[in-house]
Design a protein around this motif. Structure first.
Motif, short mmCIF file in Angstrom:
data_model
loop_
_atom_site.label_atom_id
_atom_site.label_comp_id
_atom_site.label_asym_id
_atom_site.label_seq_id
_atom_site.Cartn_x
_atom_site.Cartn_y
_atom_site.Cartn_z
N GLY A 132 -7.82 0.17 1.78
CA GLY A 132 -7.84 -0.97 2.72
C GLY A 132 -6.48 -1.49 3.09
O GLY A 132 -6.36 -2.59 3.61
N ASN A 152 0.85 -1.19 0.00
CA ASN A 152 0.00 0.00 0.00
C ASN A 152 0.89 1.24 0.00
O ASN A 152 1.17 1.83 1.05
CB ASN A 152 -0.94 -0.01 1.21
N GLY A 156 -6.07 -5.02 -5.29
CA GLY A 156 -6.52 -5.90 -4.21
C GLY A 156 -7.06 -5.10 -3.04
O GLY A 156 -7.76 -4.08 -3.19
N GLU A 157 -6.72 -5.60 -1.85
CA GLU A 157 -7.20 -4.95 -0.64
C GLU A 157 -6.67 -3.53 -0.52
O GLU A 157 -7.33 -2.64 0.04
CB GLU A 157 -6.77 -5.77 0.59
N ASN A 158 -5.50 -3.31 -1.05
CA ASN A 158 -4.91 -1.97 -0.97
C ASN A 158 -5.68 -0.95 -1.80
O ASN A 158 -5.48 0.25 -1.63
CB ASN A 158 -3.46 -2.02 -1.44
N MET A 185 -9.13 -1.17 -2.12
CA MET A 185 -10.53 -1.15 -1.68
C MET A 185 -10.78 0.14 -0.92
O MET A 185 -10.24 0.35 0.19
CB MET A 185 -10.82 -2.37 -0.81
#
Length: 830
Positions: free
Chosen positions: A217, A127, A163-165, A167
């Motif tokens: 995220g 991130n 990915g989650e980074n 979101m």
């Protein structure tokens, strides 16, 4: 390395900066590692040499190297310990953009032998990018008459991470009029919407300022914010509305301009001018979308206005406003999501990297010749590429990893058959219709020394006259080598051996380059009739190859030797011999016999005798046999004949030119009853010599008959064996015809016949050369004359060895029968 932000604790920052564990995956012949982006220089990635099964001490000698297409020097290998490490900054977003998967493909190449490995290093996202808004502030005009639950879309933020980074969650600053609602865009992200929860009053609050915060995220979290200014308008009670807030449209790429994308239709509950609407792109729509699409402000039709390429962008988000003409105007909003579908409009690309050209013709099957990579910008089946090779022999394509192939040798090569191959690699995608591309590769076959020089014949027969000048050229040998360049460069040399007491090189020499054979000295037929030797041909390859050829050099006789008189004609003063003859002898009485030999052979050794007339003398009562040399009376002697006569005998050969020798015979005529003691002693000596001659003749005849009988018996046995066998058709071949040269005095023949014995492989046989003099009829006096000639020839055989034996058997066709007859007479005396 990740940098701590927003006041994250140092310990947490340290934990986040650790690299992911390197993972080894077996299968498909490749290594898989992973590494986080932004890792420091020198960060450990994996023990690549150990995982590939390579010895550390072999890395430098085998030219271990790593190649990465279009990735620069992000990763490097320490050749001392075989560790793959981070060499420079890795930015995942720069490498792969928004792609969910991101990896660096490495090709590891080692030589001696050549090996190619594929390594895939997955770049893990961290991130390191905060959410970003395209503008620093957003402005929205809202009439005060808008009803509760009215919705006002806002521009969302974007995050370069995945990915989650990536979101994103949104948060609106605290206020009493609006709440935030999040709308999902069907796997295409989320965007925020303001929802009116309290009626606006322009007179009380003409303008509101809100803060929209976006948080991703990742860990640690990153945030971004944008100011939202709400301008409260007075007038219009009803705003235009769309039947849906989000429209999803699918269209194929490469559509023509003015192609309809969607026809929007909004409605307004007002009447009159407040109901008239104008469609337009929202101020949130970037300029690139305004170039690609065109909206009809009156009808709401959105059409294609520029080239749409799936490979450039596969989704477009178009924000559309519809504004009525009221005062103040009211605006309705919708979002059109245009998904671009792929078409097969890109041909595959083929890249050929040569590794081992040219290829040696003794290269082993499986040798890697070139590396081939293919790619296609299309997606799905349109981007699936299949490679093929033409011609298929003697190479083949081996798939190594995804769209990577190796061109390997599939069968043995022979440069002498085919020296180069023009290969065509064709890549064809899975579209309909499919597109293809090809690349040509010229593979040259390098020569190795695998062919020895070859002579046209295994042996040659050469005829050279004796007394040749020194250094004369007698023959030229030539060998052909099917190889190329230095491997086909042939040099010649003699295969040294002894010829009697002397070395072969003292007789002949061969030029190393031209193959010309020279006689270094004059050859003498009487010394050497046949000189047989071998010439070797060697190429210049490493190691050199060679072969030999046999040369049979027959030395042809020339008349270079004069006749030589035998004893006693070589003794006495002036080379003369005295003989006593009684006057009572009759015609045909043999007085003496002149004996001579010639060192030459054949026609040059055939002697004739002449009685030269004396100057001023009457006709002599004596004559000499033309070929026997016997001096005999021609008539009865009388008183008129001189008591002492000198006979000059000329001995001449039949060479060109003829050579001669002379001797003098002194003949003394005596009366009857006069027998001098010397004559008696001579007669007694002659009788003893005749007895000794008879004894010698008996032994010689017995030996000759025994040898002849053995020869006849051998021939009979050989003929019986040959007749008893049933030779296979085609197993034996006739030899070459015999060459026969005839002359007035005889014939000589030579035949070099190659016969393959049916029962096995025997070496070739070479017939002997024989000379057969032709004797004129009537030159002898019956069998007694022939007997006398044969006895004389037996003495000649004793003096001249094998040459005399050949001469005896070739002198008369009936020699064998006559010898047997004489043998019978001689044996009957015992």
């Amino acid at each position: 390395m990740l940098i701590a932000r927003s006041g994250l604790p140092g310990a947490r920052c340290l934990l986040l900066s650790l690299l992911l564990l390197t993972v080894w995956e077996a299968g498909s012949g490749q290594l898989h590692y992973s590494v986080q982006e932004e890792a420091k220089h020198g960060t450990f990635v994996g023990r690549i040499a150990q995982d590939l099964g390579l010895e550390l001490e072999d890395l430098v000698p085998r030219l271990f190297r790593v190649a990465s297409k279009g990735r620069g020097d992000l990763l490097e290998v320490n050749l001392q310990n075989g560790i793959l490490f981070v060499n420079s900054r890795i930015d995942r977003e720069e490498l792969c953009g928004r792609s969910a998967e991101c990896s660096i493909h490495l090709e590891v190449i080692v030589d001696r032998p050549l090996q190619v490995f594929h390594v895939e290093v997955e770049v893990k996202d961290i991130n390191d990018n905060p959410p970003m808004f395209s503008v620093t502030e957003q402005k929205i005009s809202i009439p005060e008459s808008r009803l509760l639950d009215s919705r006002f879309p806002l521009e969302g933020a974007s995050d370069a991470d995945v990915g989650e980074n990536a979101m994103i969650t949104y948060k609106l600053s605290s206020n009493e009029f609006f709440i935030l609602n999040i709308i999902s865009k069907k796997d295409k992200g989320k965007f925020p919407v303001l929802v009116l929860r309290k009626l606006l009053d322009r007179e009380e609050n003409p303008q509101l300022k809100l803060l929209l915060t976006a948080t991703d995220g990742g860990k640690p979290e990153f945030t971004g914010s944008v100011s939202v200014f709400i301008f409260v308008l007075d007038a219009n009670d009803n705003a235009p509305t769309f039947d849906r807030s989000v429209y999803e449209v699918k269209m194929y790429e490469n559509q023509l301009n003015q192609t309809l994308v969607i026809w929007l239709n909004a409605s307004d509950a007002d009447e009159g001018i407040n109901k008239e609407m104008v469609y337009s792109f929202s101020s949130l729509v970037p300029a690139i979308i305004r170039r690609k699409f065109l909206i009809n402000e009156m009808t709401g039709e959105i059409k294609v206005n520029d080239y749409i390429d799936f490979e450039d962008r596969n989704i477009y988000e178009i924000h559309v406003d519809v504004t009525d003409k009221g005062a103040p105007p009211m605006v309705g909003h919708c979002t059109v999501l245009v998904e671009v579908l792929d078409e097969n409009d890109n041909s595959p690309e083929v890249v050929v990297t040569s590794l081992a050209l040219p290829v040696e013709e003794n290269a082993q099957v499986g040798t890697v010749v070139a590396l081939i990579s293919v790619s296609d910008q299309d997606s799905g089946a349109n981007g699936q590429v299949i490679c093929s090779l033409t011609p298929h022999i003697p190479f083949k394509l081996v798939s190594t990893f995804k769209n990577y192939y190796s061109l390997v040798l599939d069968s043995t090569l022979d440069r002498e058959t085919i020296s180069e191959y023009e290969l065509v690699v064709t890549a064809r995608d899975g579209g309909s219709p499919s597109l293809w591309a090809s690349a040509s590769l010229l593979v040259e076959v390098a020569d190795v020394n695998d062919n020895a020089p070859v002579f046209a014949q295994s042996e040659y027969t050469v005829f050279v006259k004796e007394n040749n000048p020194p250094g004369c050229h007698i023959f030229t040998v030539s060998a052909h080598d099917a190889d190329a360049r230095e491997n086909a460069l042939v040099s010649y040399s003699l295969v040294e051996r002894r010829v009697g007491e002397r070395a072969l090189s003292s007789y002949v020499s061969v030029h190393a380059e031209s193959g010309k054979v020279y006689a270094l000295q004059p050859l003498d037929h009487e010394e050497l009739e046949l000189l047989q030797f071998q010439v070797s041909a060697r190429d210049s390859g490493v190691p050199p190859l060679g072969s030999n050829v046999t040369l049979q050099v027959f030395v042809l006789d020339e008349n270079d030797n004069a006749p030589a008189l035998l004893r006693p004609w070589t003794q006495g003063a002036g080379g003369s011999v005295s003989e006593l003859v009684s006057r009572s002898v009759g015609a045909g009485h043999v007085v003496a016999k002149v004996r001579a030999v010639d060192a030459d052979s054949g026609y040059n050794a055939w002697l004739s005798y002449e009685l030269l007339p004396a100057k001023g003398s009457a006709r002599s009562p004596f004559r000499v046999g033309l070929y026997t040399g016997e001096i005999s009376t021609t008539r009865l002697l009388d008183e008129a004949d001189a008591p002492s006569q000198s006979l000059l005998i000329l001995v001449k050969d039949h060479g060109e030119p003829a050579l001669t020798a002379t001797t003098t015979v002194l003949v003394s005529l005596v009366e009857n009853g006069q027998t001098p003691k010397a004559s008696l002693r001579a007669s007694a000596g002659a009788a003893d010599a005749e007895v000794a001659l008879v004894d010698v003749n008996v032994y010689l005849i017995i030996a000759i008959c025994a040898i002849s009988s053995l020869l006849v018996l051998t021939l009979l046995l050989y003929t019986a064996l040959r007749c008893s066998e049933a030779p296979t058709e085609g197993a034996c071949r006739p030899g070459k015809p015999t060459l026969v040269c005839s002359s007035a005095v005889g014939s000589w023949s030579y035949s070099q016949q190659r016969r393959q014995v049916c029962s096995g492989e025997s070496p070739p046989k070479t017939d002997l050369m024989a000379f057969s003099p032709s004797i004129p009829p009537g030159s002898g006096s019956g069998d007694s004359g022939v007997q006398q000639e044969i006895f004389e020839n037996l003495f000649l055989f004793v003096g001249h060895g094998v040459k005399g034996l050949k001469y005896i058997f070739s002198f008369n066709p009936n020699s064998f029968m006559i010898i047997c007859k004489i043998l019978y007479i001689e044996l009957s005396k015992f």
